[in-house]
Write a protein that holds these residues in place. Structure first.
Motif, short mmCIF file in Angstrom:
data_model
loop_
_atom_site.label_atom_id
_atom_site.label_comp_id
_atom_site.label_asym_id
_atom_site.label_seq_id
_atom_site.Cartn_x
_atom_site.Cartn_y
_atom_site.Cartn_z
N LEU A 113 0.81 -1.17 -0.05
CA LEU A 113 0.04 -0.15 -0.09
C LEU A 113 0.78 1.33 0.08
N ARG A 114 0.24 2.33 -0.65
CA ARG A 114 0.86 3.46 -0.53
C ARG A 114 1.02 4.02 0.78
N ASP A 115 2.10 4.46 1.44
CA ASP A 115 2.15 5.13 2.55
C ASP A 115 3.36 5.61 3.01
N LEU A 116 3.41 6.88 3.15
CA LEU A 116 4.64 7.70 3.09
C LEU A 116 5.24 7.61 4.38
N ARG A 117 4.98 7.14 5.41
CA ARG A 117 5.58 7.18 6.81
C ARG A 117 6.18 5.73 6.67
N PRO A 118 7.38 6.10 7.49
CA PRO A 118 8.47 4.87 7.58
C PRO A 118 7.64 4.22 8.59
N HIS A 119 7.53 2.88 8.42
CA HIS A 119 7.07 1.99 9.53
C HIS A 119 8.18 0.95 10.18
N ALA A 120 8.29 0.61 11.38
CA ALA A 120 9.33 -0.41 11.88
C ALA A 120 9.03 -1.56 11.22
N ALA A 160 6.35 -4.11 12.83
CA ALA A 160 5.36 -3.54 13.61
C ALA A 160 3.67 -4.01 13.06
N PRO A 161 2.94 -4.30 14.09
CA PRO A 161 1.63 -4.77 13.80
C PRO A 161 0.76 -3.45 13.24
N VAL A 162 0.05 -3.72 12.22
CA VAL A 162 -0.70 -2.47 11.49
C VAL A 162 -2.17 -3.29 10.98
N THR A 163 -2.96 -2.26 10.68
CA THR A 163 -4.42 -2.88 9.99
C THR A 163 -4.53 -2.01 8.75
N VAL A 164 -4.89 -2.86 7.78
CA VAL A 164 -4.94 -2.17 6.47
C VAL A 164 -6.63 -2.20 6.26
N ALA A 165 -7.08 -1.04 5.98
CA ALA A 165 -8.54 -0.91 5.46
C ALA A 165 -8.73 -0.65 4.21
N ILE A 166 -9.51 -1.59 3.43
CA ILE A 166 -10.03 -1.35 1.99
C ILE A 166 -11.41 -1.56 1.95
N ARG A 167 -11.94 -0.49 1.25
CA ARG A 167 -13.46 -0.28 1.06
C ARG A 167 -13.91 -1.41 0.06
N PRO A 168 -14.99 -2.03 0.37
CA PRO A 168 -15.46 -3.01 -0.64
C PRO A 168 -15.37 -2.35 -2.06
N GLU A 169 -15.85 -1.20 -2.29
CA GLU A 169 -15.83 -0.97 -3.62
C GLU A 169 -14.50 -0.49 -4.33
N LYS A 170 -13.57 -0.92 -3.54
CA LYS A 170 -12.26 -0.61 -4.41
C LYS A 170 -11.85 -1.91 -4.63
N SER A 199 -5.70 2.20 -3.02
CA SER A 199 -7.09 2.30 -2.72
C SER A 199 -7.27 1.87 -1.21
N GLY A 200 -6.18 1.70 -0.30
CA GLY A 200 -6.34 1.30 0.89
C GLY A 200 -5.37 2.20 2.01
N VAL A 201 -5.86 2.13 3.11
CA VAL A 201 -4.70 3.05 4.18
C VAL A 201 -4.58 2.02 5.19
N VAL A 202 -3.18 2.38 5.70
CA VAL A 202 -2.56 1.45 6.53
C VAL A 202 -2.70 2.08 7.93
N LEU A 203 -3.37 1.53 8.95
CA LEU A 203 -3.71 2.24 10.25
C LEU A 203 -2.69 1.49 11.33
N THR A 204 -2.25 2.39 12.10
CA THR A 204 -1.43 1.77 13.05
C THR A 204 -2.22 1.91 14.56
N GLU A 205 -3.12 2.47 14.54
CA GLU A 205 -4.08 2.57 15.91
C GLU A 205 -5.31 2.08 15.53
#
Lengths: 369, 378, 306
Positions: free
Chosen positions: B282-289, B292-302, B372-378
């Motif tokens: 996924l596209r994400d500009l933040r550098p992640h360790a 690290a545990p993350v959640t990926v959110a993707i909308r159904p229409e994507k 078309s999705g986002v990486v969530l850390t919280e």
């Protein structure tokens, strides 16, 4: 004699409740009594039941008017009642509310004071309906110390002037004066003080008496027919126009309480109303036989002597006099001397119109109108 | 240049020089030991249609009542139009509120209800009459003026309540679940009416709602609240497309959430190994360790049907259609991808229903693009 | 057989309906109309020294003629004697002042209870109702020993040094008001409480939000909305106090001239049952008429087309 006291509307229920718990449950003969509050000795009823097996059921009133209203309404359910002979007994006989007595069942009847019997004959020919029970007077209950403090040590206290002389009454106003809430009694006292016939129904006399009462009215704390008993005993009143037995009861209570209150009963020298309370059987009494048994029991000298000792009213049974306690027998408030007796006022029964006039005047006096 | 000015007017929160109309500064409200509002800081600008969104008990109504002055904050300050109103009682604040229950005075007629607030300001009789009739006209309830509230329908009451709050010409209007008492059909038309009204009279609206669709339709910005805190404040689009929290993503619309760990940062993308055994990019500009545990959110229409499924393919997943929800314009397919996970995919119904591509029990491969999705850390 | 059963059942159903509809009327007839008729009957009779102490209204004279004698004298006496009017006005005055006092004291109390936390309400309501468990007469008597010159209150005030000499409290108009307020306060509080607990407090918030200060909000919102409770409470106090007898008799001064005492004198003192009955009916008429009128008016206002 005394007038309305609302507490006594409650008491009958209490009494009936008490008695029915003592008595066995099975159906037995009963006699229903309707009497003044505090008008028997403590064990009068208990002894009667022991003796005859008839269970007495007692209701109480403190006002002749209440008794009379029940009798006039009919079906009162009472076997024995204790009205004041004048004017109540007289009127009730006229209205035919009582049944004639069966004198064969009343063996003690012939022992009674002939003078009293004769006086009753005036309203009850042949003494057919009424048997005298107790005799009392209407006089003054005095808190001696307080009255002397207000009027001076030498002031006479055996006079209606204490009530009707505005100057004297004004001095007693703050320590408290009460007058019986009873038109006949109040007017008789005022007429006696004015030196007029206490039974006068002449308009001028009544106007004069009404004026005397109105003048006194300003210094009077209340008009009531039983409240003065406790107030007098507690020292909350210093002069009470009231019934001899009630005032003497207040005297005993004050003595018992020992708080320095001394009550004295005074028969005013101008004259005082003599009242005879009588025993009678209502026409529709459910159990006349038991009623006769109870009256016969009251005619026993020992029984009536005991009652006199307790309630501080004299009885009309000379045979009982020796059995009455010395202190009671010699108390001139209970057994007045002959000289005092001469001045007793015997009330006459007013006509309906006179009674209405009297009551109307009385209401106006009380309401200051 | 003109474009930039316009943009600043429409989105004042983007303008660092803009003065907030309402400023809520570290406000906390405790009831006994419970934090109804927990250290909230929030700026609302003039002309906004601002929504506080959250489930019941999240503190959104309390926050609104704090602005109205019906509650006093335990800590923090509240400013309206630059003035500190923290200790100002409700009756002195230049703010009006429309209650969820409407709180119309049952013993007064519509007219008297609307006039009530005006009587408190010392306006002349004539002025009051004019304003009342303006309001009744504005909300098209002129013919109801002599009726009592119990003779009105739900929609009519809502209009009366609105007329009553607007009659005082407040600078700020607070609305507590303004459409909550209306039935669904009425609610949809009322949403547009409310927005039109707000645009016409140009005052700032702050509404409280638990209905995410309502918030999306009406608001310039939405604040999503949970447990007394504000999680995210953003435009409806940003809230939907770029949620910052799992809670926000989950609360608004449908979403597929993949749990996983970061494997690699690759330029502007991040590679994640998901718990269902697939690699996601996924596209994400933040550098992640790494790890690290993350959640990926993707909308159904994507999601779309994948023609080129590979066993080690990235942003691809395969499963069996378990459930189809036909909504007319679109259908939602629930695809079982692992015993513990269902993935939802929305497809536009281009063909009539009888000729649909997918059917129950059919195996299907799906894919999506890294943007078309986002990486969530919280 | 079946037909018969069905018929019976039908009759039963008719009977049940008849009982359902009839019960309230029977109640009204038995406990209001019948006594009312008896009182009316007595009020038209003349006094007599007999049992019962009034004459019969009708009499069969010979040749099958029924002779009815109606005595209207009693009513004319009631309306022509200013003493009755004075007593009536005085009773109304006492009832009015008593009701206002009960309202002034009872309203804040009812409001406080209605707004108290739930768990406190039961306790507070109990405290209001608890005195009812003691006989009314006993409680009025208790006030005698509190108010009398040698009583608790005077002892307390003198002990605290507030007064030097005992105050005259008993047998005054003040004592009547104390007795009335004490005895009838719960009748004011309970309907008001029932009304105020149903009050939607968001209305007060709305009023505040619209710029209304708390006291004005009370006057404009709480008070008008609690009007039904207020009227019910006031009637529950006013009506019995007008006819009150025990409190003025025990606590009142010698000059208290109330209609209850007048009734007592007519009935017991003068044995004039017909006049007492006429007085009762006049009292009823004078009391009920304004209430009926008020209700009519209320209905007309409510029924007004919008």
């Amino acid at each position: 004699m005394p007038k309305f006291n609302a507490l006594h509307l409650v008491l009958p229920a209490v009494w009936v409740g008490l008695l029915s718990t003592i008595a066995p449950v099975h159906a037995e003969e009963t006699v229903h009594l309707y009497n003044w509050n505090d008008y028997f000795a403590e064990n009068t009823l208990e002894e009667f039941q022991k003796k005859t097996g008839i269970r007495p059921v007692l209701d109480l009133y403190d006002n002749n008017d209440v008794l009379e209203a029940k009798l006039f309404a009919g079906s009162s359910g009472y076997d024995v009642v204790f009205p004041t002979a004048r004017p109540f007994g007289a009127r009730q006989i006229k209205a035919g509310l009582y049944q004639p007595l069966d004198k064969s069942k009343l063996p003690g009847l012939d022992q009674l004071d002939p003078a009293v019997m004769a006086s009753l004959k005036e309203l009850d020919p042949d003494n057919a309906h009424l048997v005298p029970y107790l005799l009392g007077t209407t006089g003054l209950g005095i808190n001696v110390a307080k009255v002397k403090a207000a009027l001076g040590p030498d002031a006479a206290i055996d006079t209606w002037a204490i009530l009707f002389d505005p100057a004297q009454a004004a001095k007693l106003k703050s320590c408290g004066i009460s007058i019986l809430d009873d038109a006949t009694e109040a007017f008789a006292a005022a007429l006696a003080w004015l030196g007029k016939d206490p039974n006068s129904r002449v308009s001028d006399d009544l106007d004069a008496a009404a004026k005397a009462l109105k003048d006194a009215r300003k210094s009077i704390r209340y008009f009531h027919s039983s409240q003065y008993i406790s107030d007098l005993a507690n020292g909350d009143l210093c002069v009470a126009h009231g019934y001899s037995g009630d005032i003497l009861q207040a005297r005993s209570r004050a003595e018992e309480a020992a708080k320095g209150v001394t009550v004295s009963f005074q028969i005013p020298r101008e004259g005082a109303v003599l009242a005879t309370d009588v025993v009678a059987i209502p026409k529709d009494a459910p159990n006349p036989a038991a009623a006769h048994a109870f009256i016969a029991y009251l005619l026993e000298p020992a029984v009536i002597a005991d009652i006199t000792n307790h309630v501080k009213y004299a009885n009309a049974n000379p045979a009982a006099t020796p059995l009455v306690a010395e202190a009671v027998r010699t108390d001139p408030g209970i057994y007045p001397t002959e000289a005092v007796r001469q001045k007793f006022i015997v009330l006459k029964t007013p006509s309906d119109k006179q009674l209405r006039d009297l009551n109307r005047r009385w209401t106006r006096i009380k309401a200051e109108r | 240049m003109a474009n930039s000015v316009e943009r600043r007017n429409l989105e004042p929160w983007q303008d660092p020089r803009a003065m907030p109309y309402v400023r809520i500064d570290h406000v906390t409200k405790k009831f006994n030991d419970i934090y109804a509002v927990d250290d909230v800081t929030l700026d609302i600008y003039q002309g906004e249609f601002f929504s506080l969104l959250g489930s019941s008990g999240c503190g959104k109504s309390t926050l609104l009542r704090l602005m109205a002055g019906l509650e006093r904050p335990t800590a923090g300050r509240i400013y309206i139009d630059g003035m500190d109103v923290t200790d100002m009682p409700a009756y002195s604040r230049p703010v009006n509120m429309m209650f969820q229950s409407y709180a119309l005075f049952p013993h007064m007629t519509v007219e008297q209800n609307v006039e009530f607030g005006l009587k408190q300001d010392r306006l002349s009789r004539q002025e009051r009459a004019e304003r009342v009739s303006d309001m009744l006209t504005l909300l098209q309830i002129g013919e109801l003026r002599k009726r009592k509230p119990d003779q009105l329908s739900g929609g009519q009451r809502q209009r009366v309540a609105l007329a009553r709050t607007l009659a005082k010409h407040p600078k700020l209007l607070l609305l507590d679940e303004p459409l909550g008492a209306l039935d669904k059909r009425l609610r949809e038309s009322a949403q547009f009416e409310l927005v039109n009204l707000q645009e016409r009279i140009g005052i700032t609206f702050v509404t409280v709602t638990h209905d995410q669709e309502e918030a999306m339709t009406m608001s310039t910005r939405i604040a999503v609240m949970d447990a007394g805190r504000i999680l995210q404040v953003d435009t409806p689009t940003a809230i939907y497309e770029y949620p910052e929290y799992r809670f926000v993503a989950d609360f608004i619309g449908l979403v597929n959430l993949f749990e996983g760990r970061v494997v690699e940062n690759e330029g502007d993308q991040v590679v994640i190994e998901s718990t269902v055994g697939r690699r996601l990019r996924l596209r994400d500009l933040r550098p992640h360790a790494i790890g690290a545990p993350v959640t990926v959110a993707i909308r159904p229409e994507k999601l779309s049907i994948c023609e080129t499924y590979q066993e080690d393919g990235v942003n691809q997943i395969k499963g069996v259609v378990e459930d189809i929800a036909y909504l007319g314009d679109v259908s939602i397919y629930r695809v079982r991808v692992s015993p513990a996970m269902l993935v939802e995919m929305t497809l536009t119904n281009v063909q009539p229903r009888t000729e649909q591509v997918l059917t129950w029990g059919q195996e299907v491969a799906m894919e999506w693009s890294p943007t078309s999705g986002v990486v969530l850390t919280e | 057989m079946h037909k018969l059963l069905a018929k019976l059942r039908l009759r039963d159903r008719h009977l049940a309906r008849l009982v359902n509809i009839g019960a309230p009327y029977l109640w009204l007839g038995l406990f209001f109309l019948l006594p009312f008729a008896i009182v009316l009957h007595i009020s038209l009779a003349e006094t007599a020294l007999a049992q019962p102490p009034y004459t019969s209204l009708w009499e069969w004279v010979d040749d099958g003629i029924l002779q009815i004698r109606l005595n209207l004298q009693n009513f004319s006496t009631v309306f022509h004697d200013e003493l009755y009017l004075a007593a009536f006005l005085n009773s109304l005055g006492v009832a009015l002042v008593g009701t206002v006092l009960c309202l002034l004291i009872g309203y804040p109390m009812a409001y406080a209870i209605a707004t108290a936390p739930e768990r406190w309400r039961v306790v507070l309501l109990m405290l209001i109702i608890l005195p009812f468990w003691t006989s009314f007469l006993i409680r009025v008597y208790a006030w005698i020993s509190i108010l009398k010159p040698n009583g608790l209150l005077n002892h307390l005030l003198m002990g605290l040094g507030v007064i030097d000499a005992p105050l005259t409290l008993l047998h005054t108009q003040t004592a009547i008001y104390i007795g009335v307020v004490y005895s009838y306060l719960p009748f004011m509080i309970l309907p008001l409480y029932a009304n105020l607990t149903r009050l939607d407090f968001s209305l007060l918030e709305a009023a505040a939000d619209l710029g209304c200060r708390p006291f004005k909000a009370f006057l404009k919102v709480t008070l008008p909305l609690s009007l039904p409770g207020l009227v019910a409470g006031s009637m529950l106090v006013f009506i019995p106090v007008v006819g009150e007898f025990v409190i003025p008799d025990l606590l009142g001064g010698p000059d208290n001239l109330m209609i209850g005492n007048m009734l007592w004198t007519e009935f017991f003192g003068n044995k004039d049952w017909p006049l007492a009955a006429a007085l009762t009916l006049s009292l009823l008429g004078l009391l009920v008429a304004p209430f009926v009128l008020m209700q009519r008016l209320e209905r007309r206002i409510e029924g007004e087309p919008s």
